[in-house]
Write an enzyme that holds these catalytic residues in place. Structure first.
Site, PDB file in Angstrom:
ATOM      1  CD  GLN A   1      -0.634  -1.211  18.469  1.00  0.00           C
ATOM      2  OE1 GLN A   1      -0.074  -1.571  19.574  1.00  0.00           O
ATOM      3  NE2 GLN A   1      -1.546  -2.073  18.062  1.00  0.00           N
TER       4      GLN A   1
ATOM      5  CG  ASN B   1      -4.130   6.383  11.115  1.00  0.00           C
ATOM      6  OD1 ASN B   1      -4.525   5.401  10.219  1.00  0.00           O
ATOM      7  ND2 ASN B   1      -3.231   6.805  11.531  1.00  0.00           N
TER       8      ASN B   1
ATOM      9  CE  LYS C   1     -11.653  -5.741  17.546  1.00  0.00           C
ATOM     10  NZ  LYS C   1     -10.274  -5.687  17.686  1.00  0.00           N
TER      11      LYS C   1
ATOM     12  CE1 TYR D   1      -3.706   2.411   0.689  1.00  0.00           C
ATOM     13  CE2 TYR D   1      -2.540   3.178   2.892  1.00  0.00           C
ATOM     14  CZ  TYR D   1      -3.604   3.305   1.424  1.00  0.00           C
ATOM     15  OH  TYR D   1      -4.487   4.430   1.656  1.00  0.00           O
TER      16      TYR D   1
END
Length: 333
Positions: A221, A179, A201, A150
């Site tokens: 992260q 993002n 979730k 990508y």
């Protein structure tokens, strides 16, 4: 200009759909949205827009998409969250055909301005090894060592835009997205990104009565996440600026995935046990946007806080979850 035709490629996708709506609200009267998906699968569909289903990897379809257009926005790509791009490198790289053919078609059609949606995945991996990452400046893309698949496609396509500008005089503009998240995007199925995945979730845990949530990696992260409204304003400003090189378009508000989960739990009014899936795709250890250049050149940077944006996103996904699974919407606490 607002009476001239504008083409949004990837107009059935998350950012593309929002961009079509943004342009409508800005007073643009002739809009063409093009996407490979059947229209019933588009994230947003608007009246008064020419909606076209076409595979933009094929040059003839790009010629049709760009015909009579004054501006072309290329947000079309085969992509998703980290789980998708780490396991579908060839599919991601095939998006190079979209940008290459759109550039050729735009040149042929006499397009006045061309926008390419690049990505922070172009940045060199050796500058993203620590969660305490130094924010990435535009020059950090070279020497090149981007995200495999990508990221390489994005970096190569940036070069194509540059050379079409230098060699053929096509006005090209490029933004490296960091993002992007918000309502009307993918929130399940494997292509969703971290903000939507964490919201889903948490909602699923509340609905099922579970006290546990799965986190990919150790959760240390770090990333920055840009709300869609900031992204749209940035696209508009960059497209109509004199900025010729690729520029960061992202929030500088750094957060760990554990911190993002804390935030969503706070919005939902719940606290869950963490189960870390250490063998899951997690990408680089740290990535953040250095916004020095965009502040210098535009006097602006994305400013919507993560809490504000995630609250809106959580509430939208709650409604979508309820509509799909027939359960009451989980409202923020």
């Amino acid at each position: 200009m607002k009476n001239k035709l504008v083409t949004v490629c990837g107009g059935g996708g998350f950012i593309g759909g929002h961009l079509v709506n943004y342009l409508r609200e800005q007073g643009y009267t002739r809009l063409r949205a093009v996407d490979i998906k059947p229209v019933e699968e588009w994230y947003q569909v608007f009246d008064g827009v020419e909606n076209v289903v076409a595979d933009l990897k094929l040059l003839p379809n790009c010629i049709d998409a760009c015909r009579d257009a004054s501006e072309v926005y290329n947000l079309a790509a085969d992509m998703g969250g980290m789980g998708f791009i780490e396991n579908n490198k060839a599919l991601c790289m095939l998006s190079v055909l979209i940008n290459t053919h759109l550039l050729q078609a735009s040149l042929q059609a006499g397009v006045q301005r061309y926008f390419y949606a690049s990505s922070a995945c172009v940045y060199a991996a050796d500058k993203q090894t620590s969660p305490d990452v130094v924010a990435l400046k535009e020059e950090d893309a070279y020497p090149a060592m981007p995200e495999d698949g990508y990221g390489w496609e994005k970096l190569f396509s940036e070069r194509m835009c540059r050379h079409f500008r230098e060699d053929f005089g096509l006005t090209t503009r490029m933004a490296r997205f960091h993002n992007v998240y918000g309502p009307h995007g993918t929130w399940e199925g494997g292509r969703e990104k971290a903000p939507a995945a964490v919201c889903r979730k948490v909602i699923a845990a509340l609905e099922s009565g579970s006290d546990e949530i799965e986190i990919w990696g150790d959760g240390h992260q770090t990333r920055s996440f840009m709300y869609i409204d900031d992204c749209l304003l940035g696209i508009d400003r960059i497209m109509h600026s004199n900025i010729t090189d690729a520029i960061n378009l992202g929030s500088s508000e750094l957060v760990s995935i554990n911190g993002l989960t804390d935030l969503v739990e706070s919005i939902a009014g719940v606290k869950l046990r963490r189960r870390h899936k250490l063998d899951a795709p997690k990408g680089v250890n740290g990535r953040n946007s250095d916004n020095t250049l965009i502040q210098q050149l535009l006097g602006w940077q994305p400013a919507i806080s993560l809490r504000e944006g995630m609250t809106k996103t959580y509430e939208w996904i709650s409604q979508e979850y309820a509509a799909k699974y027939g359960k009451p919407a989980v409202v923020s606490g």
